[in-house]
Design an enzyme around this catalytic site. Structure first.
Site, short mmCIF file in Angstrom:
data_model
loop_
_atom_site.label_atom_id
_atom_site.label_comp_id
_atom_site.label_asym_id
_atom_site.label_seq_id
_atom_site.Cartn_x
_atom_site.Cartn_y
_atom_site.Cartn_z
N CYS A 100 -34.37 -4.82 2.64
CA CYS A 100 -34.18 -4.30 1.28
C CYS A 100 -34.48 -2.81 1.30
O CYS A 100 -35.45 -2.38 1.94
CB CYS A 100 -35.12 -5.03 0.32
SG CYS A 100 -34.99 -4.47 -1.39
N GLU A 143 -29.46 -9.31 -4.65
CA GLU A 143 -29.33 -8.22 -5.63
C GLU A 143 -29.72 -8.69 -7.03
O GLU A 143 -30.39 -7.96 -7.77
CB GLU A 143 -27.90 -7.66 -5.63
CG GLU A 143 -27.46 -7.02 -4.33
CD GLU A 143 -28.44 -6.03 -3.75
OE1 GLU A 143 -29.18 -5.38 -4.51
OE2 GLU A 143 -28.48 -5.90 -2.52
N HIS A 146 -33.33 -8.76 -8.03
CA HIS A 146 -33.92 -7.49 -8.47
C HIS A 146 -33.91 -7.37 -10.00
O HIS A 146 -34.77 -6.70 -10.58
CB HIS A 146 -33.14 -6.31 -7.89
CG HIS A 146 -33.49 -5.98 -6.46
ND1 HIS A 146 -34.73 -5.51 -6.08
CD2 HIS A 146 -32.75 -6.03 -5.33
CE1 HIS A 146 -34.73 -5.28 -4.77
NE2 HIS A 146 -33.55 -5.59 -4.28
NI NI Z 1 -33.09 -5.28 -2.25
#
Ligand code: NI
Length: 177
Positions: A100, A143, A146
């Site tokens: 990440c 994603e 997040h």
């Molecule tokens: Ni990430």
């Protein structure tokens, strides 16, 4: 357009629940997406979520072009995904290594749903509805986590499978999500 600093784990802004986008095709949204794409490309990332550059909106971008340096990485079409909803198609999980941009230099073995349907909108508000598997499904799940303030280490089952990329995979180049 600008390359933005990517927030790193420990910054409280990465732990927030991001807000839905309600206005599409606006100059502000296009500017955000330009910044996100430029930042992701500058860092050779696979994907980026708006909260990673400090913008608390439910917006992610991702793209994986076929690259001979990463022959095992499946290509994933360049995608802007806004207000996403992910539905696992069954209970099947697969573990694989993830990195990440908010945890530079680290990798962990993370279980993800193998088959998912995802829906959302693009920057003009057009509906996106895809059924995907494998690496594409993994990238979307990473994603979209997040947007709920979730970083991949919290999903690692075996913390012995978490560490520095250079130690785990000496000599290998790997891309971050
Ligand atoms: Ni990430």
């Amino acid at each position: 357009m600008a390359i933005k600093p990517v927030l790193r784990m420990g910054d409280a802004r990465l732990l927030r629940h991001a807000e839905n986008v309600s206005a599409f095709d606006t100059p502000e949204l296009h500017a955000l997406l330009s910044d996100m794409r430029e930042t992701m490309q500058a860092l050779s990332g696979v994907g980026l979520a708006a909260p990673q550059i400090g913008v608390n909106l439910r917006v992610v971008v991702f793209e994986v072009q076929h690259n001979p340096r990463y022959p095992d990485a499946e290509a994933v079409p360049g995608t802007v995904l806004i207000n996403p909803v992910i539905t696992p198609l069954n209970e099947a999980l697969e573990e694989d290594w993830e990195g990440c941009l908010s945890l530079p230099g680290l990798r962990g073995l993370v279980p993800r749903y193998l088959h998912v349907r995802y829906r959302g909108q693009d920057e003009r508000g057009a509906l996106i509805d895809r059924t995907v598997s494998g690496f594409h499904a993994r990238v979307v799940q990473h994603e979209c986590d997040h947007l709920d303030g979730i970083l991949y280490p919290v999903r690692i089952q075996d913390m012995t499978q978490f560490g520095y990329t250079e130690e785990l995979f000496p000599g290998q180049e790997m891309r971050d999500e």
